[in-house]
Enzyme design. Structure first.
Site: not given
Length: 224
Positions: A185-187
């Site tokens: 999970g990241s952005r």
């Protein structure tokens, strides 16, 4: 097709899952327990495979558009002060990727890499307001024909512990091609000129190398 960054993890997972499945088959006599272990191993393998998938995206190059660099959901659209490179106001669009999204980062535009830098940092949850400046991250600036310089930033999340960045200063890159990978999970934050038109909305789901997130105003005027 699976991304090259996942080849080692996929192989290790396959070997472990195979070993546990065979061991359960021969050494566990309780049928329901044996079946539960084997099904769990299969689910883990499927999750790993889907995380590292790298679907082929056929891109029609367009200098008048900025494409989403990743799959995910738009969580920020605002005017901000970009303090690392531009040191002035920019339009920021941030896209959050959950563990079930494709995590390939693709170049949002064609151009020349002007700046590429890795920053060690924290591992706050990716949607935290300070994750863009406090978390482990990489910053890349592209010089494009129509938008001038644009910046995108890969940001690690609470689960993401490795950012892969392929951008090297001075090289020419093409819209939609692989720019890196973020594991789990990241952005990604994109910083754009104030005079461009943002073409996505908050909470909109976007597809990397497919969804247009910004365009030059003249193009939108011509389409109208």
């Amino acid at each position: 097709m699976f991304h090259k960054e996942g080849q080692t993890i996929i192989l290790i997972t396959l070997l472990i899952v195979g070993a546990i499945t065979l061991a359960a088959q021969y050494y566990i006599d309780i049928s329901w327990l044996r079946l539960s272990i084997q099904i769990t191993c299969l689910i883990v393998l499927v999750l790993i495979l889907q995380f590292f998938r790298n679907p082929k995206r056929n891109v029609r190059l367009d200098f008048d558009e900025i494409l989403s660099p990743v799959d995910g959901k738009v969580v920020v659209i605002e005017e901000v002060e970009e303090t690392e490179y531009f040191k002035d106001k920019r339009k920021q669009v941030s896209i959050f990727m959950s563990p079930i999204n494709v995590h390939v980062t693709r170049y949002p535009a064609s151009g020349t890499v002007q700046y590429s830098k890795y920053h060690p940092g924290k591992f706050l949850v990716a949607w935290h307001p300070k994750s863009s400046t406090d978390n482990e991250r990489t910053t890349v600036v592209l010089k494009t024909p129509k938008f001038g310089e644009i910046l995108y930033r890969q940001v690690a999340g609470a689960l993401a512990r490795r950012i892969v960045n392929y951008a090297k200063e001075g090289e020419s890159v093409h819209q939609g091609t692989d720019a890196g990978f973020i594991k789990f999970g990241s952005r990604v934050d994109i910083f754009l000129p104030l005079d461009c038109a943002i073409t996505v909305k908050l909470n909109q789901k976007v597809i990397g190398a497919k969804t247009c997130i910004a365009a030059i105003v003249e193009k939108l005027d011509n389409e109208e």
